[in-house]
Design an enzyme around this catalytic site. Structure first.
Site, mmCIF file in Angstrom:
data_model
loop_
_atom_site.group_PDB
_atom_site.id
_atom_site.type_symbol
_atom_site.label_atom_id
_atom_site.label_comp_id
_atom_site.label_asym_id
_atom_site.label_seq_id
_atom_site.Cartn_x
_atom_site.Cartn_y
_atom_site.Cartn_z
ATOM 1 C CB SER A 42 16.760 -12.214 108.620
ATOM 2 O OG SER A 42 15.691 -12.960 108.105
HETATM 3 N N1 SAH Z 1 16.394 -15.850 104.734
HETATM 4 C C1 SAH Z 1 16.136 -14.538 104.160
HETATM 5 C C2 SAH Z 1 14.984 -13.851 104.875
HETATM 6 C C3 SAH Z 1 14.057 -13.228 103.885
HETATM 7 S S1 SAH Z 1 12.497 -12.689 104.497
HETATM 8 C C4 SAH Z 1 17.381 -13.700 104.128
HETATM 9 O O1 SAH Z 1 18.439 -14.135 104.655
HETATM 10 O O2 SAH Z 1 17.361 -12.618 103.559
HETATM 11 C C5 SAH Z 1 11.516 -14.135 104.276
HETATM 12 C C6 SAH Z 1 11.300 -14.624 102.875
HETATM 13 O O3 SAH Z 1 10.360 -15.712 102.968
HETATM 14 C C7 SAH Z 1 10.682 -13.632 101.887
HETATM 15 O O4 SAH Z 1 11.519 -13.501 100.776
HETATM 16 C C8 SAH Z 1 9.339 -14.256 101.523
HETATM 17 O O5 SAH Z 1 8.963 -14.032 100.167
HETATM 18 C C9 SAH Z 1 9.612 -15.733 101.777
HETATM 19 N N2 SAH Z 1 8.420 -16.569 101.997
HETATM 20 C C10 SAH Z 1 7.289 -16.288 102.676
HETATM 21 N N3 SAH Z 1 6.424 -17.320 102.604
HETATM 22 C C11 SAH Z 1 7.029 -18.288 101.849
HETATM 23 C C12 SAH Z 1 6.650 -19.578 101.399
HETATM 24 N N4 SAH Z 1 5.446 -20.125 101.671
HETATM 25 N N5 SAH Z 1 7.518 -20.285 100.664
HETATM 26 C C13 SAH Z 1 8.744 -19.777 100.333
HETATM 27 N N6 SAH Z 1 9.153 -18.557 100.714
HETATM 28 C C14 SAH Z 1 8.309 -17.813 101.467
#
Ligand code: SAH
Length: 216
Positions: free
Chosen positions: A64
């Site tokens: 993010s």
């Molecule tokens: N908090 C993260 C943001 C990553 S992007 C950071 O600091 O880098 C969002 C993430 O949510 C992705 O890795 C994606 O695979 C995950 N995601 C999407 N749908 C999801 C679900 N149903 N359960 C768990 N993770 C999920």
């Protein structure tokens, strides 16, 4: 993992940028100083680590944008020992920020490869208190519920009812919601039972909140 003089300089200018965009919470700004974001991304992107942008990590996901991490963290208003559920572990950076602020963090990722990689990374940097879980965030974590705070870091079309159920009374959930790529940041406070309060805080882009686990 190594920190460099140059990286610290870049970090300082990222913090100035976050300040100029309205982030005022000094504890959160300190987290951006003390947690080297370049540890959480692949080497080839290290030069971008302190730009205020999102970029690719593993499994076609993204880390993010710093301003988004800061905004969601401000809205969560973390208190020492808050039990926090994060949906979407991704790079682990947001989880590290929450742990830095004193939260007991449980974080769920649906991409198995990314889950393993970030689990190993967080342990190697020393975030022993962050509990990483492989699973579908739509289910939350009944095993560790209820939570003081829930943060969803993927873009949702709606608010999963199971997550509301796993929030304590008085608890807060921060979740980007909407149709299309740009989401509104919702802050939901659970007053009691099904009585909720909602505030809306600006537009943000996220990778999609998808159902199920991807074990490829
Ligand atoms: N908090 C993260 C943001 C990553 S992007 C950071 O600091 O880098 C969002 C993430 O949510 C992705 O890795 C994606 O695979 C995950 N995601 C999407 N749908 C999801 C679900 N149903 N359960 C768990 N993770 C999920």
């Amino acid at each position: 993992m190594q920190d460099y003089y140059k990286m610290r300089g870049l970090r300082q200018s990222l913090i100035s940028k976050l300040r100029s965009k309205g982030i005022r919470d000094e504890r959160i700004l300190s987290a951006f100083w003390d947690i080297p974001r370049h540890y959480f991304i692949d080497k080839e992107f290290a030069h971008l680590a302190y730009e205020d942008i999102a970029f690719p990590i593993d499994s076609e996901q993204t880390i993010s944008q710093p301003f988004t991490v800061a905004t969601q963290t401000v809205l969560l208003d973390i208190k020492e020992n808050d039990k926090v559920l994060e949906i979407g572990t991704g790079s682990g950076f947001q989880a590290a920020v929450l742990a830095y602020l004193g939260a007991k963090v449980y974080t769920i990722e649906r991409q198995e490869k990314l889950f393993k990689k970030t689990h190993t990374l967080l342990k190697s940097i020393g975030y022993e208190r962050i509990r990483t879980l492989l699973g579908d965030g739509y289910e939350g974590s009944p095993r560790f519920a209820p939570f003081d705070k829930i943060i969803v870091t993927a873009g949702a079309n709606n608010v999963p009812i199971k997550l509301i159920e796993q929030l304590k009374e008085g608890g807060v959930m921060v979740i980007p919601v909407g149709v299309g790529d740009v989401k509104k940041m919702w802050k939901i406070t659970k007053i009691h039972g099904s009585k909720l309060k909602r505030e809306i805080h600006g537009d943000f882009s996220f990778v999609p909140f998808l159902e199920g686990v991807n074990s490829l």
